[in-house]
Design a protein around this motif. Structure first.
Motif, short mmCIF file in Angstrom:
data_model
loop_
_atom_site.label_atom_id
_atom_site.label_comp_id
_atom_site.label_asym_id
_atom_site.label_seq_id
_atom_site.Cartn_x
_atom_site.Cartn_y
_atom_site.Cartn_z
N GLN A 297 0.83 -1.20 0.00
CA GLN A 297 0.00 0.00 0.00
C GLN A 297 0.86 1.25 0.00
O GLN A 297 0.57 2.24 -0.70
CB GLN A 297 -0.91 -0.01 1.24
CG GLN A 297 -2.07 0.95 1.18
CD GLN A 297 -3.18 0.48 0.25
OE1 GLN A 297 -3.29 -0.71 0.01
NE2 GLN A 297 -3.98 1.38 -0.27
N GLN A 301 -0.26 3.74 -3.09
CA GLN A 301 -1.24 4.78 -2.79
C GLN A 301 -0.67 6.21 -2.83
O GLN A 301 -1.32 7.12 -3.37
CB GLN A 301 -1.90 4.53 -1.43
CG GLN A 301 -3.18 5.34 -1.22
CD GLN A 301 -4.25 5.02 -2.25
OE1 GLN A 301 -4.58 3.86 -2.48
NE2 GLN A 301 -4.80 6.06 -2.88
N ASP A 305 -2.22 9.27 -5.10
CA ASP A 305 -2.60 10.56 -4.52
C ASP A 305 -1.86 11.71 -5.18
O ASP A 305 -2.42 12.78 -5.43
CB ASP A 305 -2.33 10.56 -3.00
CG ASP A 305 -3.18 9.53 -2.26
OD1 ASP A 305 -4.21 9.09 -2.82
OD2 ASP A 305 -2.81 9.17 -1.12
N ALA A 318 -7.92 4.01 -5.64
CA ALA A 318 -7.49 3.24 -4.48
C ALA A 318 -6.82 1.97 -4.96
O ALA A 318 -7.06 1.48 -6.07
CB ALA A 318 -8.69 2.90 -3.60
N TYR A 319 -5.98 1.41 -4.08
CA TYR A 319 -5.23 0.20 -4.40
C TYR A 319 -5.51 -0.85 -3.34
O TYR A 319 -5.48 -0.56 -2.13
CB TYR A 319 -3.73 0.51 -4.45
CG TYR A 319 -2.84 -0.72 -4.55
CD1 TYR A 319 -2.86 -1.50 -5.70
CD2 TYR A 319 -2.00 -1.09 -3.50
CE1 TYR A 319 -2.05 -2.64 -5.80
CE2 TYR A 319 -1.18 -2.21 -3.60
CZ TYR A 319 -1.21 -2.98 -4.74
OH TYR A 319 -0.42 -4.11 -4.84
#
Length: 329
Positions: A297, A301, A305, A318-319
C-alpha cells in the motif's frame, strides 16, 4: 444358537463389514475424483518491456530456459507510449511499467492487476535522481528553487523529483519542471546547461558521474519512493492465464536468485539488452532484484494521490494490496 451358527454369523458380519468398507472407499474415491479440479494448462504469454535494467530477470529466464512449459515472448518497445498502446490493445498480456501508467490504463477502461514489484522493493533498487552540470554552480536541491529541471510529466522521474525537492524543503510552487520526454535529450540539455538540472534514471546518472556531472540527490537513501511493476491484463488472467502467470512468477524468482548470487555473470546480457552507455558498461553497479511479491500500500497509494494532486487523473483511485487491483475510489 449353536457353535456352528455363531461362527457363520461372525463370518457373515466380517464379510458385510468388508463390503461396506469397500463401498465407502469407492464412494470416497468417486467423490475425490469428482471434486478434484483438472490441473490448469500452462500456455503462452507476451510481456512488453522497455530496454531498461528492471527487465533483467526476464531476459535471464529466457536465456537459461527457466520458463518450463510456458511459452513466453519478451517484446521490447522503444517508448513507454508504444508499450502502453500495445497493452491497451491486447497485443501483449503484461507490461513492465510503473504505477502511473498502470493507473492511467485502469481509468481508461483496461482492467489491470499489479502482479509484482520488479524493481524497487527497497530504496537501494532502481536509482533515480537529479543531476546538474559542473558549470551550473549548483550544489544543492534548494538552489534549484524556481529553476528549470528537465523531466517528463507523469513519470517516475517526476515523482522522484517532487519527493526529493520536498525533502529538501522546496515548496511545490518553486519546483519548475521543463518538459523533455526523451531521456538522451534531457541528459544532453542538462550537460549543455540548457536546463539547470535533469531528473534521470540510474544508467544516465552513472554516465553523468563518469563525465563529471554533479549528482545533487538520488532515491537510494532513506524513503523508498520508486518502483517498477509487472502490470497484467485482468482479462488475460480470467481467460485462462493464471497458471501461465504462476509459471512466469516461478521463473522470475529463479532468475532473481541467480542474478543476486552472481550478478557479474549477467553483465554482458544487461549491457546488450538495456543498451548501457559504453563508458559505464563495465562499471555500472548491478543492483539486487526482488522475488515476486505484490506492491505494498505504501508503494502505490502515495503515487495515486500524487497523480490526483497534479491533475494527471480526474478522480481519486485506491489500491488493494491483497489482490494488486487498482480501482476508482
Amino acid at each position: 444358537m449353536n457353535k456352528r451358527s455363531i461362527v457363520l454369523t461372525g463370518i457373515v458380519a466380517v464379510v458385510l463389514a468388508g463390503l461396506i468398507a469397500l463401498a465407502g472407499c469407492a464412494s470416497d474415491s468417486s467423490n475425490s475424483s469428482e471434486e478434484a479440479a483438472p490441473a490448469a494448462e500452462v500456455g503462452s504469454m507476451k510481456i512488453g518491456t522497455m530496454q531498461t535494467e528492471d527487465s533483467l530477470p526476464f531476459w535471464v529466464a529466457e536465456l537459461e530456459g527457466l520458463y518450463g512449459d510456458a511459452s513466453v515472448e519478451i517484446v521490447p518497445f522503444q517508448s513507454a507510449q508504444e508499450l502502453v498502446t500495445a497493452f491497451a490493445a491486447g497485443e501483449i498480456d503484461a507490461a513492465m511499467t510503473d504505477v502511473q501508467q498502470a493507473a492511467a490504463l485502469q481509468l481508461s477502461g483496461v482492467d489491470t492487476v499489479l502482479s509484482w514489484v520488479t524493481l524497487g522493493a527497497d530504496a537501494s533498487q532502481g536509482r533515480f535522481g537529479i543531476m546538474t552540470s559542473p558549470e551550473s554552480g549548483i550544489t544543492s536541491l534548494a538552489e534549484l528553487a524556481g529553476k528549470g529541471i528537465g523531466v517528463g510529466s507523469n513519470t517516475v522521474p517526476e515523482y522522484v523529483m517532487d519527493k526529493l525537492m520536498e525533502q529538501a524543503g522546496v515548496s511545490d510552487d518553486e519546483i519548475v519542471g521543463e518538459e523533455i520526454k526523451k531521456m538522451p535529450v534531457r541528459y544532453e540539455s542538462m550537460a549543455n546547461n540548457q536546463v539547470a538540472a535533469a531528473a534521470l534514471p540510474g544508467s544516465l546518472l552513472a554516465l553523468g558521474e563518469a563525465n563529471g556531472m554533479v549528482l545533487l540527490a538520488d532515491d537510494t537513501q532513506g524513503e523508498n519512493i520508486s518502483q517498477s511493476v509487472l502490470a497484467v491484463r485482468s482479462a488475460w488472467i480470467s481467460d485462462g492465464g493464471s497458471a501461465t502467470l504462476d509459471a512466469v512468477r516461478a521463473a522470475w524468482d529463479q532468475a532473481v536468485e541467480r542474478i543476486n548470487a552472481d550478478s557479474e555473470a549477467y553483465r554482458a546480457l544487461l549491457t546488450e539488452k538495456a543498451n548501457l552507455p559504453a563508458p559505464v558498461a563495465d562499471t555500472y553497479e548491478i543492483c539486487t532484484y526482488p522475488t515476486a511479491a505484490l506492491p505494498t500500500q505504501d508503494m502505490v497509494q502515495p503515487v495515486l494521490d500524487w497523480m490526483l494532486d497534479k491533475g494527471y487523473i480526474a478522480q481519486a483511485m485506491a489500491y488493494d494490496a491483497q489482490t494488486g487491483v487498482l480501482r476508482a475510489a
